[in-house]
Design a protein around this motif. Structure first.
Motif, PDB file in Angstrom:
ATOM      1  N   PRO A 159       0.841  -1.203   0.000  1.00 37.95           N
ATOM      2  CA  PRO A 159       0.000   0.000   0.000  1.00 37.95           C
ATOM      3  C   PRO A 159       0.872   1.246   0.000  1.00 37.95           C
ATOM      4  O   PRO A 159       1.881   1.309   0.715  1.00 37.95           O
ATOM      5  CB  PRO A 159      -0.808  -0.130   1.296  1.00 37.95           C
ATOM      6  CG  PRO A 159       0.009  -1.003   2.184  1.00 37.95           C
ATOM      7  CD  PRO A 159       0.738  -1.956   1.271  1.00 37.95           C
ATOM      8  N   GLY A 177      -2.214   7.524  10.304  1.00 40.65           N
ATOM      9  CA  GLY A 177      -2.805   6.569   9.371  1.00 40.65           C
ATOM     10  C   GLY A 177      -1.755   5.837   8.560  1.00 40.65           C
ATOM     11  O   GLY A 177      -1.878   4.639   8.296  1.00 40.65           O
ATOM     12  N   ARG A 180      -0.239   3.251  10.939  1.00 37.85           N
ATOM     13  CA  ARG A 180      -1.184   2.189  11.300  1.00 37.85           C
ATOM     14  C   ARG A 180      -1.406   1.216  10.149  1.00 37.85           C
ATOM     15  O   ARG A 180      -1.521  -0.001  10.356  1.00 37.85           O
ATOM     16  CB  ARG A 180      -2.507   2.807  11.740  1.00 37.85           C
ATOM     17  CG  ARG A 180      -3.557   1.781  12.164  1.00 37.85           C
ATOM     18  CD  ARG A 180      -4.709   2.424  12.922  1.00 37.85           C
ATOM     19  NE  ARG A 180      -5.412   3.414  12.139  1.00 37.85           N
ATOM     20  CZ  ARG A 180      -5.334   4.726  12.299  1.00 37.85           C
ATOM     21  NH1 ARG A 180      -4.526   5.222  13.227  1.00 37.85           N
ATOM     22  NH2 ARG A 180      -6.032   5.552  11.543  1.00 37.85           N
ATOM     23  N   HIS A 181      -1.451   1.722   8.920  1.00 33.89           N
ATOM     24  CA  HIS A 181      -1.759   0.876   7.768  1.00 33.89           C
ATOM     25  C   HIS A 181      -0.518   0.446   6.979  1.00 33.89           C
ATOM     26  O   HIS A 181      -0.650  -0.206   5.940  1.00 33.89           O
ATOM     27  CB  HIS A 181      -2.730   1.604   6.833  1.00 33.89           C
ATOM     28  CG  HIS A 181      -4.070   1.876   7.457  1.00 33.89           C
ATOM     29  ND1 HIS A 181      -4.934   0.878   7.826  1.00 33.89           N
ATOM     30  CD2 HIS A 181      -4.679   3.052   7.784  1.00 33.89           C
ATOM     31  CE1 HIS A 181      -6.033   1.412   8.341  1.00 33.89           C
ATOM     32  NE2 HIS A 181      -5.906   2.722   8.332  1.00 33.89           N
ATOM     33  N   ILE A 183       1.815   2.209   5.243  1.00 35.78           N
ATOM     34  CA  ILE A 183       1.818   2.851   3.923  1.00 35.78           C
ATOM     35  C   ILE A 183       3.224   3.336   3.559  1.00 35.78           C
ATOM     36  O   ILE A 183       3.906   3.966   4.363  1.00 35.78           O
ATOM     37  CB  ILE A 183       0.849   4.051   3.907  1.00 35.78           C
ATOM     38  CG1 ILE A 183      -0.553   3.631   4.347  1.00 35.78           C
ATOM     39  CG2 ILE A 183       0.841   4.713   2.537  1.00 35.78           C
ATOM     40  CD1 ILE A 183      -1.244   2.675   3.415  1.00 35.78           C
ATOM     41  N   GLU A 198      -3.525   0.808  -3.185  1.00 39.15           N
ATOM     42  CA  GLU A 198      -3.347  -0.525  -2.634  1.00 39.15           C
ATOM     43  C   GLU A 198      -3.374  -1.519  -3.787  1.00 39.15           C
ATOM     44  O   GLU A 198      -3.869  -1.211  -4.874  1.00 39.15           O
ATOM     45  CB  GLU A 198      -4.458  -0.850  -1.637  1.00 39.15           C
ATOM     46  CG  GLU A 198      -4.356  -0.064  -0.342  1.00 39.15           C
ATOM     47  CD  GLU A 198      -5.402  -0.522   0.664  1.00 39.15           C
ATOM     48  OE1 GLU A 198      -4.995  -1.092   1.700  1.00 39.15           O
ATOM     49  OE2 GLU A 198      -6.606  -0.304   0.412  1.00 39.15           O
ATOM     50  N   ASP A 280     -10.660   1.673  -0.929  1.00 37.86           N
ATOM     51  CA  ASP A 280     -11.202   1.691   0.430  1.00 37.86           C
ATOM     52  C   ASP A 280     -11.247   3.148   0.885  1.00 37.86           C
ATOM     53  O   ASP A 280     -10.238   3.704   1.332  1.00 37.86           O
ATOM     54  CB  ASP A 280     -10.309   0.855   1.347  1.00 37.86           C
ATOM     55  CG  ASP A 280     -10.843   0.747   2.768  1.00 37.86           C
ATOM     56  OD1 ASP A 280     -11.616   1.638   3.182  1.00 37.86           O
ATOM     57  OD2 ASP A 280     -10.463  -0.211   3.460  1.00 37.86           O
ATOM     58  N   ASP A 282     -12.677   4.626   3.403  1.00 39.41           N
ATOM     59  CA  ASP A 282     -12.445   4.874   4.828  1.00 39.41           C
ATOM     60  C   ASP A 282     -10.946   4.944   5.121  1.00 39.41           C
ATOM     61  O   ASP A 282     -10.470   5.831   5.826  1.00 39.41           O
ATOM     62  CB  ASP A 282     -13.087   3.764   5.665  1.00 39.41           C
ATOM     63  CG  ASP A 282     -14.601   3.834   5.651  1.00 39.41           C
ATOM     64  OD1 ASP A 282     -15.139   4.963   5.623  1.00 39.41           O
ATOM     65  OD2 ASP A 282     -15.244   2.772   5.664  1.00 39.41           O
ATOM     66  N   LYS A 283     -10.203   3.987   4.554  1.00 40.04           N
ATOM     67  CA  LYS A 283      -8.757   3.985   4.776  1.00 40.04           C
ATOM     68  C   LYS A 283      -8.108   5.194   4.108  1.00 40.04           C
ATOM     69  O   LYS A 283      -7.170   5.787   4.644  1.00 40.04           O
ATOM     70  CB  LYS A 283      -8.147   2.688   4.243  1.00 40.04           C
ATOM     71  CG  LYS A 283      -6.689   2.502   4.604  1.00 40.04           C
ATOM     72  CD  LYS A 283      -6.131   1.208   4.027  1.00 40.04           C
ATOM     73  CE  LYS A 283      -6.772  -0.007   4.663  1.00 40.04           C
ATOM     74  NZ  LYS A 283      -6.145  -1.271   4.191  1.00 40.04           N
ATOM     75  N   GLU A 286      -8.145   8.181   6.196  1.00 38.62           N
ATOM     76  CA  GLU A 286      -7.276   8.043   7.360  1.00 38.62           C
ATOM     77  C   GLU A 286      -5.816   8.279   6.994  1.00 38.62           C
ATOM     78  O   GLU A 286      -4.996   8.608   7.840  1.00 38.62           O
ATOM     79  CB  GLU A 286      -7.426   6.652   7.977  1.00 38.62           C
ATOM     80  CG  GLU A 286      -8.787   6.393   8.615  1.00 38.62           C
ATOM     81  CD  GLU A 286      -8.905   4.970   9.141  1.00 38.62           C
ATOM     82  OE1 GLU A 286      -7.858   4.287   9.213  1.00 38.62           O
ATOM     83  OE2 GLU A 286     -10.028   4.551   9.474  1.00 38.62           O
ATOM     84  N   VAL A 287      -5.495   8.093   5.722  1.00 42.60           N
ATOM     85  CA  VAL A 287      -4.110   8.195   5.252  1.00 42.60           C
ATOM     86  C   VAL A 287      -3.814   9.565   4.645  1.00 42.60           C
ATOM     87  O   VAL A 287      -2.727  10.135   4.853  1.00 42.60           O
ATOM     88  CB  VAL A 287      -3.825   7.082   4.231  1.00 42.60           C
ATOM     89  CG1 VAL A 287      -2.486   7.303   3.544  1.00 42.60           C
ATOM     90  CG2 VAL A 287      -3.871   5.720   4.907  1.00 42.60           C
TER      91      VAL A 287
END
Length: 366
Positions: A159, A177, A180-181, A183, A198, A280, A282-283, A286-287
């Protein structure tokens, strides 16, 4: 390798008839037949399937170009045409700029799609940093004449957020974000906005071309010109897409993608596009930092509404859409398959180490 007549290879004063054509995107065909005598345009004849009123304005166009130096730039050619037209002239399906492009093509100062041997490279999974480095490397190679003009589709696994050349990391991404993900944040060489990517959620491709292909076109017009084949491919899979100036691709259901460009000093040019397939949302929020100003500029109040995936609009798998795009490009421009060489991949990885993977490059804009 690319084969088209270079300006230096054509005698300046041979008096021979030169022929150039330019099809206006969404408009008409412009044909220019000219001679060069003592370094100047002579016996100029503009024709085509356009509409022009009054009839006599065609003679005004021809006279305006006759006698101009053969190395006159596209902007000055267009200015001469505009200055010669009567105030009540109506040009339908073409413009003074289109006439200039046709003349430049006749003089081999500009080229058309058919003047080049195009290659097409299908998607192969590479790290995002390598994809970005390849964009710079292959643009240089095409500009130097070491590689044919090429269309390359990206693929990746990790991602990522790919930010524009002039964007600030601090202003574009949410550190929490990103962490957490997991990236990867990467900076590309072209301008424009950030892309959240992604595996499998986007369709991204890059065109590497000589700038002669867009000679005489404004920056704005070059976007639609270079992506006309994409609109045809999207129509093939049931999507009626269009350009929203400057660089957004949209349908009546919303934005589906965006384009960016970079022109190099050696004559090479990069034009690349990312279209959302199944993001996504929502993600994404957050990013990315997606400010109110950007949202209002797009006429929406929600970041989620700006993401309008191709999956929902087509019902097709991502691979099917990519295959349709490759098929249309191949049919239109007689493109032949090609692959990245090991030398190119090695050189791209070296650029990641020296540039694209460094903190200095990533944070070059505070």
């Amino acid at each position: 390798m690319t084969s088209f007549p270079s300006p230096a290879a054509i005698p300046e004063d041979d008096g021979g008839r030169r022929h150039g054509e330019y099809k206006v995107p969404g408009g008409k065909l412009i044909v220019a037949d000219v001679e060069v005598v003592d370094g100047a345009l002579a016996a100029v004849s503009i024709s085509g399937d356009f509409f022009l009123e009054p009839d006599e304005a065609l003679l005004d166009i021809n006279r305006s170009l006759t006698g101009l130096p053969a190395d006159t730039g596209a902007a000055d050619l267009a200015a001469a045409v505009r200055a010669a037209l009567p105030e009540d002239a109506v040009l339908f399906g073409f413009s003074a700029d289109a006439v200039a492009v046709a003349v430049r093509r006749a003089l081999a100062k500009a080229t058309g799609w058919g003047d080049h041997h195009w290659n097409i490279i299908g998607p192969s999974v590479l790290p995002t940093h390598v994809n970005v480095a390849l964009d710079e490397l292959l643009t240089e190679e095409v500009g130097a004449g070491r590689r044919n003009p090429t269309l390359r589709f990206w693929d990746w696994e990790e991602p990522s957020v790919v930010i524009g050349s002039f964007q600030s990391v601090r202003n574009e991404v949410q550190p929490e974000g990103v962490s957490r993900h997991g990236i990867s944040v990467v900076r590309r060489i072209s301008g424009g906005g950030a892309m959240f990517m992604e595996a499998g959620n986007c369709i991204t491709y890059s065109l590497y071309l000589p700038q002669t292909l867009v000679d005489g076109l404004s920056f704005a017009d070059s976007y639609g010109f270079l992506d006309a084949w994409v609109m045809a491919a999207l129509e093939k899979v049931g999507i009626n897409a269009f350009y929203v100036p400057l660089n957004d691709i949209a349908t009546d259901q919303g934005k589906i993608g965006g384009a960016a460009q970079k022109r190099l000093a050696n004559g090479g040019m990069l034009h690349h596009v990312t279209m959302s397939y199944d993001i996504d949302a929502d993600k994404m929020v957050e990013v990315l930092r997606i400010g109110k100003e950007k949202l209002s500029d797009k006429g929406t109040t929600s970041a989620k509404k700006r993401v309008d995936p191709l999956r929902r609009q087509t019902g097709l798998a991502r691979a099917e859409i990519v295959a349709a795009m490759m098929e249309v490009f191949t049919e239109r421009y007689a493109a032949t398959p090609a692959e990245l060489t090991e030398a190119e991949l090695d050189a791209a990885r070296e650029r990641v180490q020296a540039k694209f993977g460094t903190q200095e490059w990533l944070h070059r804009v505070p």
